[in-house]
Scaffold this motif. Structure first.
Motif, mmCIF file in Angstrom:
data_model
loop_
_atom_site.group_PDB
_atom_site.id
_atom_site.type_symbol
_atom_site.label_atom_id
_atom_site.label_comp_id
_atom_site.label_asym_id
_atom_site.label_seq_id
_atom_site.Cartn_x
_atom_site.Cartn_y
_atom_site.Cartn_z
ATOM 1 N N TYR A 26 53.574 -72.448 -30.785
ATOM 2 C CA TYR A 26 53.085 -71.544 -29.743
ATOM 3 C C TYR A 26 53.573 -70.120 -30.001
ATOM 4 O O TYR A 26 52.790 -69.168 -30.028
ATOM 5 N N GLU A 27 54.869 -70.003 -30.227
ATOM 6 C CA GLU A 27 55.453 -68.673 -30.439
ATOM 7 C C GLU A 27 54.831 -67.971 -31.652
ATOM 8 O O GLU A 27 54.579 -66.773 -31.635
ATOM 9 N N ILE A 30 50.806 -67.094 -30.879
ATOM 10 C CA ILE A 30 50.500 -66.029 -29.919
ATOM 11 C C ILE A 30 50.708 -64.650 -30.544
ATOM 12 O O ILE A 30 50.287 -63.654 -29.981
ATOM 13 N N GLN A 31 51.350 -64.592 -31.712
ATOM 14 C CA GLN A 31 51.480 -63.305 -32.396
ATOM 15 C C GLN A 31 50.105 -62.784 -32.823
ATOM 16 O O GLN A 31 49.914 -61.586 -33.005
ATOM 17 N N LEU A 32 49.158 -63.710 -33.015
ATOM 18 C CA LEU A 32 47.833 -63.341 -33.515
ATOM 19 C C LEU A 32 46.773 -63.298 -32.421
ATOM 20 O O LEU A 32 45.725 -62.679 -32.589
ATOM 21 N N VAL B 12 56.407 -63.981 -26.078
ATOM 22 C CA VAL B 12 55.430 -62.898 -26.034
ATOM 23 C C VAL B 12 55.111 -62.427 -27.452
ATOM 24 O O VAL B 12 55.948 -62.525 -28.354
ATOM 25 N N PRO B 13 53.886 -61.912 -27.642
ATOM 26 C CA PRO B 13 53.573 -61.336 -28.956
ATOM 27 C C PRO B 13 54.433 -60.108 -29.217
ATOM 28 O O PRO B 13 54.749 -59.356 -28.292
ATOM 29 N N GLY B 14 54.830 -59.937 -30.460
ATOM 30 C CA GLY B 14 55.647 -58.777 -30.824
ATOM 31 C C GLY B 14 57.115 -59.104 -30.956
ATOM 32 O O GLY B 14 57.898 -58.291 -31.426
ATOM 33 N N LYS B 15 57.483 -60.305 -30.523
ATOM 34 C CA LYS B 15 58.888 -60.694 -30.607
ATOM 35 C C LYS B 15 59.000 -62.116 -31.160
ATOM 36 O O LYS B 15 58.257 -63.002 -30.747
ATOM 37 N N LEU B 16 59.931 -62.302 -32.101
ATOM 38 C CA LEU B 16 60.152 -63.622 -32.694
ATOM 39 C C LEU B 16 61.602 -64.035 -32.449
ATOM 40 O O LEU B 16 62.520 -63.264 -32.719
ATOM 41 N N TYR B 67 59.183 -56.726 -33.371
ATOM 42 C CA TYR B 67 58.521 -55.979 -34.448
ATOM 43 C C TYR B 67 57.292 -55.245 -33.948
ATOM 44 O O TYR B 67 56.721 -54.420 -34.670
#
Lengths: 97, 84
Positions: A26-27, A30-32, B12-16, B67
């Motif tokens: 999931y993590e 969701i970046q894409l 959330v997008p933008g963070k890993l 990022y």
């Protein structure tokens, strides 16, 4: 209970190391684009993940973007987990191995 | 499902997370492999205005797993989701 994913919005993800959790998938995805649903089957007897998953995105255009992004990155090698490149393909596309 | 709702809230997008970065073999100060392609083809349609460190956002923002930045994050996750 509805365990299926919408083919028109989903990618098939193969070569998934069994240590990978659903939360990690999931993590990562969701970046894409926004993810609606993940199907990540386990072997009923062994209770281990079977090495593939289906990721359903929010909209068809999100899926198209992801497939385009994958195809234009490093010969499709865009995400690596535990030293294995995930194989990302359109769901139901069997002609492309 | 409670676990799914928690994931939606936490990720959330933008963070890993450190955990995921380790699994990816991504080192500190390294951009995820998809960022350069995003620069070529444009940002995700659902994340219009996404800012990526070193591309259209200052490189100094690249730290602590962050990022990129997404403003006006769309509501994600299917509330009827019952997958496990």
């Amino acid at each position: 209970m509805n365990n299926s994913t919408d083919v028109s919005k989903s990618v098939y993800v193969g070569n998934v190391d069994p240590r990978v959790t659903k939360e990690e998938l999931y993590e990562l995805f969701i970046q894409l684009g926004p993810v609606n649903k993940i199907r990540y089957p386990k072997d009923k007897v062994l209770q281990t993940y079977q090495g593939y998953a289906f990721i359903e995105f929010s909209k068809e255009k999100d899926l198209e973007y992801v497939l385009n992004l994958v195809s234009k990155t490093n010969n499709g090698n865009i995400m690596k987990l535990y030293d294995r490149w995930l194989r990302i393909r359109r769901t139901g596309d069997n002609n492309n191995s | 499902e409670a676990q799914w709702r928690k994931m939606i809230k936490d990720k959330v997008p933008g963070k890993l997370s450190t955990n995921l970065r380790t699994a990816m073999g991504l080192e500190d100060g390294q951009l995820p492999p998809w960022c350069m392609t995003m620069n070529e083809i444009g940002m995700p349609p659902a994340y219009a205005g996404m800012q990526v460190a070193g591309i259209n956002w200052d490189i100094s923002n690249l730290k602590d797993g962050t990022y990129a930045k997404v403003t006006n994050l769309p509501k994600i996750g299917n509330k009827n989701n019952k997958s496990q």
